[in-house]
Scaffold this motif. Structure first.
Motif, mmCIF file in Angstrom:
data_model
loop_
_atom_site.group_PDB
_atom_site.id
_atom_site.type_symbol
_atom_site.label_atom_id
_atom_site.label_comp_id
_atom_site.label_asym_id
_atom_site.label_seq_id
_atom_site.Cartn_x
_atom_site.Cartn_y
_atom_site.Cartn_z
ATOM 1 N N ALA A 159 -53.484 -24.402 42.714
ATOM 2 C CA ALA A 159 -54.661 -25.217 43.018
ATOM 3 C C ALA A 159 -55.898 -24.352 43.229
ATOM 4 C CB ALA A 159 -54.399 -26.072 44.260
ATOM 5 N N LEU A 160 -55.718 -23.179 43.839
ATOM 6 C CA LEU A 160 -56.849 -22.296 44.099
ATOM 7 C C LEU A 160 -57.357 -21.610 42.832
ATOM 8 C CD1 LEU A 160 -56.161 -22.800 47.097
ATOM 9 C CD2 LEU A 160 -56.509 -20.369 47.501
ATOM 10 N N THR A 161 -56.444 -21.236 41.957
ATOM 11 C CA THR A 161 -56.840 -20.467 40.772
ATOM 12 C C THR A 161 -57.072 -21.337 39.532
ATOM 13 O OG1 THR A 161 -54.548 -20.065 40.069
ATOM 14 C CG2 THR A 161 -55.542 -18.474 41.588
ATOM 15 N N TYR A 162 -56.719 -22.626 39.608
ATOM 16 C CA TYR A 162 -56.855 -23.534 38.465
ATOM 17 C C TYR A 162 -58.248 -23.435 37.841
ATOM 18 C CZ TYR A 162 -57.132 -27.846 35.781
ATOM 19 O OH TYR A 162 -57.315 -28.755 34.759
ATOM 20 N N PRO A 163 -58.367 -23.386 36.516
ATOM 21 C CA PRO A 163 -57.321 -23.589 35.503
ATOM 22 C C PRO A 163 -56.540 -22.327 35.115
ATOM 23 C CG PRO A 163 -59.440 -23.430 34.423
ATOM 24 C CD PRO A 163 -59.704 -23.311 35.904
ATOM 25 N N GLU A 164 -56.786 -21.228 35.797
ATOM 26 C CA GLU A 164 -56.034 -20.014 35.496
ATOM 27 C C GLU A 164 -54.697 -20.008 36.234
ATOM 28 O OE1 GLU A 164 -58.172 -16.249 35.614
ATOM 29 O OE2 GLU A 164 -60.041 -17.363 35.829
ATOM 30 N N ARG A 165 -53.771 -19.191 35.736
ATOM 31 C CA ARG A 165 -52.496 -18.961 36.406
ATOM 32 C C ARG A 165 -52.372 -17.462 36.629
ATOM 33 N NH1 ARG A 165 -47.996 -22.228 36.704
ATOM 34 N NH2 ARG A 165 -48.789 -23.619 35.074
ATOM 35 N N LYS A 166 -52.122 -17.065 37.883
ATOM 36 C CA LYS A 166 -52.120 -15.637 38.211
ATOM 37 C C LYS A 166 -50.783 -15.192 38.782
ATOM 38 C CE LYS A 166 -57.044 -15.015 38.668
ATOM 39 N NZ LYS A 166 -58.073 -14.137 39.262
ATOM 40 N N ASN A 167 -50.526 -13.906 38.665
ATOM 41 C CA ASN A 167 -49.300 -13.326 39.219
ATOM 42 C C ASN A 167 -49.400 -13.231 40.738
ATOM 43 O OD1 ASN A 167 -48.418 -12.968 36.593
ATOM 44 N ND2 ASN A 167 -49.108 -10.843 36.486
ATOM 45 N N ASN A 168 -48.231 -13.064 41.383
ATOM 46 C CA ASN A 168 -48.201 -12.791 42.821
ATOM 47 C C ASN A 168 -46.923 -12.039 43.152
ATOM 48 O OD1 ASN A 168 -46.042 -14.703 43.265
ATOM 49 N ND2 ASN A 168 -47.568 -16.329 43.165
ATOM 50 N N SER A 169 -46.796 -11.639 44.396
ATOM 51 C CA SER A 169 -45.635 -10.865 44.828
ATOM 52 C C SER A 169 -44.581 -11.730 45.531
ATOM 53 C CB SER A 169 -46.077 -9.745 45.784
ATOM 54 O OG SER A 169 -46.623 -10.294 46.980
ATOM 55 N N PHE A 170 -44.743 -13.065 45.483
ATOM 56 C CA PHE A 170 -43.807 -13.949 46.169
ATOM 57 C C PHE A 170 -42.448 -13.952 45.456
ATOM 58 C CE2 PHE A 170 -47.947 -16.492 46.848
ATOM 59 C CZ PHE A 170 -48.334 -15.634 47.865
ATOM 60 N N MET B 271 -64.207 -14.903 38.097
ATOM 61 C CA MET B 271 -65.207 -15.560 38.925
ATOM 62 C C MET B 271 -64.699 -15.683 40.360
ATOM 63 S SD MET B 271 -66.460 -19.511 38.631
ATOM 64 C CE MET B 271 -66.890 -20.376 40.135
ATOM 65 N N VAL B 272 -65.512 -15.265 41.314
ATOM 66 C CA VAL B 272 -65.176 -15.375 42.735
ATOM 67 C C VAL B 272 -65.483 -16.796 43.200
ATOM 68 C CG1 VAL B 272 -65.656 -14.527 45.049
ATOM 69 C CG2 VAL B 272 -65.647 -12.939 43.125
ATOM 70 N N LYS B 273 -64.542 -17.401 43.918
ATOM 71 C CA LYS B 273 -64.729 -18.761 44.415
ATOM 72 C C LYS B 273 -65.033 -18.744 45.913
ATOM 73 C CE LYS B 273 -61.708 -21.147 41.096
ATOM 74 N NZ LYS B 273 -60.516 -22.016 40.939
ATOM 75 N N ASN B 274 -66.093 -19.466 46.285
ATOM 76 C CA ASN B 274 -66.396 -19.686 47.695
ATOM 77 C C ASN B 274 -65.612 -20.910 48.167
ATOM 78 O OD1 ASN B 274 -68.254 -17.581 47.718
ATOM 79 N ND2 ASN B 274 -69.956 -18.918 47.183
ATOM 80 N N ILE B 275 -64.821 -20.755 49.222
ATOM 81 C CA ILE B 275 -63.966 -21.863 49.632
ATOM 82 C C ILE B 275 -64.162 -22.247 51.095
ATOM 83 C CG2 ILE B 275 -62.217 -21.130 47.952
ATOM 84 C CD1 ILE B 275 -60.484 -20.387 50.424
ATOM 85 N N ALA C 271 -46.498 -30.214 40.488
ATOM 86 C CA ALA C 271 -45.533 -30.163 39.382
ATOM 87 C C ALA C 271 -45.904 -31.173 38.304
ATOM 88 C CB ALA C 271 -44.128 -30.437 39.906
ATOM 89 N N ILE C 272 -46.207 -32.405 38.723
ATOM 90 C CA ILE C 272 -46.598 -33.443 37.756
ATOM 91 C C ILE C 272 -47.885 -33.049 37.057
ATOM 92 C CG2 ILE C 272 -47.384 -35.835 37.543
ATOM 93 C CD1 ILE C 272 -45.517 -36.462 39.958
ATOM 94 N N PHE C 273 -48.854 -32.587 37.818
ATOM 95 C CA PHE C 273 -50.149 -32.158 37.276
ATOM 96 C C PHE C 273 -49.965 -31.107 36.183
ATOM 97 C CE2 PHE C 273 -54.060 -29.492 37.688
ATOM 98 C CZ PHE C 273 -55.008 -30.461 37.418
ATOM 99 N N GLN C 274 -49.075 -30.149 36.427
ATOM 100 C CA GLN C 274 -48.854 -29.079 35.458
ATOM 101 C C GLN C 274 -48.086 -29.559 34.226
ATOM 102 O OE1 GLN C 274 -47.750 -25.166 37.231
ATOM 103 N NE2 GLN C 274 -48.044 -26.183 39.207
ATOM 104 N N HIS D 159 -54.984 -12.250 46.589
ATOM 105 C CA HIS D 159 -56.061 -12.206 45.594
ATOM 106 C C HIS D 159 -57.403 -12.024 46.301
ATOM 107 C CE1 HIS D 159 -53.092 -13.615 42.651
ATOM 108 N NE2 HIS D 159 -52.730 -14.513 43.546
ATOM 109 N N LYS D 160 -57.498 -10.952 47.055
ATOM 110 C CA LYS D 160 -58.665 -10.721 47.913
ATOM 111 C C LYS D 160 -59.997 -10.710 47.168
ATOM 112 C CE LYS D 160 -56.408 -8.091 51.629
ATOM 113 N NZ LYS D 160 -55.008 -8.154 51.179
ATOM 114 N N ASP D 161 -59.976 -10.281 45.905
ATOM 115 C CA ASP D 161 -61.225 -10.163 45.149
ATOM 116 C C ASP D 161 -61.649 -11.477 44.500
ATOM 117 O OD1 ASP D 161 -61.311 -7.473 45.791
ATOM 118 O OD2 ASP D 161 -60.203 -6.869 43.985
ATOM 119 N N ASP D 162 -60.804 -12.505 44.607
ATOM 120 C CA ASP D 162 -61.077 -13.758 43.904
ATOM 121 C C ASP D 162 -61.655 -14.853 44.791
ATOM 122 O OD1 ASP D 162 -60.101 -12.677 41.527
ATOM 123 O OD2 ASP D 162 -58.051 -13.297 41.978
ATOM 124 N N PHE D 163 -61.571 -14.675 46.121
ATOM 125 C CA PHE D 163 -61.989 -15.744 47.023
ATOM 126 C C PHE D 163 -62.791 -15.202 48.203
ATOM 127 C CE2 PHE D 163 -57.882 -16.940 45.165
ATOM 128 C CZ PHE D 163 -58.241 -18.106 44.514
#
Length: 384
Positions: A271-282, A1-5, A154-157, A25-29
């Motif tokens: 916070a942006l992808t919640y409730p999903e967790r996604k990979n990144n290149s960081f 699902m694409v999120k409008n932010i 961290a606490i939230f997770q 995550h250009k296709d997600d937001f």
């Protein structure tokens, strides 16, 4: 699902790093709204790159420049945030990222929550100053707050799904650059020294707050409201390596900790992808490269801001708003070299002592309290 932010405070440290996450995550937001104050060049660059529907500017000269520069693009440039609720509704938002620093960021966050829009919150002052109002609005609209601060993320997770079994929270602090200085040395600290944080790259105000431990005090107040845990069960602990971002203590003796490199893009992404967790290149944490993890008790005699925050939180009502406003002015005065580093807690404490708490209040009342505390802080400084 694409999120409008909507990204409020897009030119600041958190705003810039949020856009780095979005680039991953250009296709997600889709960035629908950005906002800023005086950083015209950065705001213009962001507007041209992300093509938002709205650019909100809170500085009149900056507004005039941007309106002219963006006149040939289908981007609406608006001065001030008075129309923010109307703008929110016109773009059908899924998420507002509240990254405006200080008390100035509160109204736009409250407006989103009032409309039932979920907020990824980096502006801790919203909860510190208006925690009771936030809880009241959330109960009415059902809007969620997903914390962006690394400690609260961290606490939230670590908390999700086990809230009823919690016995306490441990919020970690790097200790800032001065934890090993003597009291005499602390009196000689300059703004340049205080802005040289050992592990995190942050904005100026939050970096100074980290050095005084006020930031940790504000985070304790925020954690109290976000996670419904009593102040007696929330403790700060010095962790110089900034690898463990916070811990949740459970009644069965378990301690769940969140570990990661000191990189704000990670909690921002969650916070942006919640409730999903996604990979990144960081960059990723390699435990084999970590020589040690230290945990120390904070020295509240050398760093009294932490206890001031506890006191304000436990008193409640309008006192946290006074703490926050007085601290913002004290930090400004320190940055201008009008007061010394150790004068920051002195000013804050004097303003708190002069405040008569108000038990029944709305947001307008809080604005009056905020204004009074700022004026009082300056008056006290003038008498020093």
């Amino acid at each position: 699902m694409v999120k409008n932010i909507a990204l409020l405070g897009s030119t600041g440290s958190i705003g810039v790093q949020t856009l780095e996450v979005i680039d991953e995550h250009k296709d997600d937001f889709i960035v629908k709204i950005i906002s800023g104050h005086k950083n015209v060049q950065r705001l213009l660059e962001q507007a041209l790159k992300y093509k938002p529907e709205y650019v909100i500017v809170t500085h009149e000269k900056s507004y005039e420049i941007l309106k002219k520069e963006l006149s040939t693009f289908p981007i609406k440039v608006i001065l001030g945030e008075k129309e923010i609720a109307k703008v929110y509704q016109e773009v059908n938002l899924d998420l507002v990222i509240g990254a405006i620093s200080g008390a100035a960021g509160i109204p736009s966050v409250l407006a989103a929550l009032e409309l039932g829009i979920d907020v990824a919150l980096a502006n801790k002052e919203t909860i510190v100053v208006a925690g009771n109002i936030v809880k009241r609005i959330q109960k009415k609209t059902g809007a969620k707050i997903i914390p962006v601060d690394s400690e609260h993320s961290a606490i939230f997770q670590c908390l999700t799904g086990h809230e009823k079994a919690v016995s306490g929270l441990l919020i970690t602090a790097s200790g800032g650059p001065f934890r090993n200085l003597s009291p005499d040395e602390l009196h000689k600290v300059t703004p340049e020294m205080a802005l040289n944080h050992p592990t995190w790259s942050m904005g100026n105000k939050i970096t100074i707050d980290s050095a005084t431990l006020m930031n940790k005090g504000l985070e304790i107040i925020e954690a109290h409201f976000l996670f419904n845990v009593a102040y007696e069960n929330i403790n700060a602990i010095i962790h110089p390596q900034s690898i463990v971002h916070s811990m949740v203590l459970y009644g069965d003796g378990s301690v769940l900790a969140h570990l990661g490199l000191p990189d704000m893009r990670v909690p921002i992404q969650y916070a942006l992808t919640y409730p999903e967790r996604k990979n990144n290149s960081f960059p990723k944490l390699d435990l084999l490269k970590i020589k040690e993890l230290e945990f120390l008790k904070p020295d509240t005699e050398k760093f009294p801001c932490l206890n001031l925050a506890y006191r304000a939180g436990k008193i409640g009502y309008t006192m946290p708003a006074v703490l926050n406003a007085a601290n913002e002015i004290a930090v400004e005065l320190f940055m201008q070299k009008d007061i010394g580093f150790m004068d920051i807690p002195k000013l804050v404490e004097e303003v708190m002592q002069k405040h008569e708490i108000v038990k029944e209040f709305d947001f307008k009342d809080l604005l009056e309290v905020d204004k009074w505390a700022r004026i009082e802080c300056k008056k006290i400084k003038d008498r020093m």
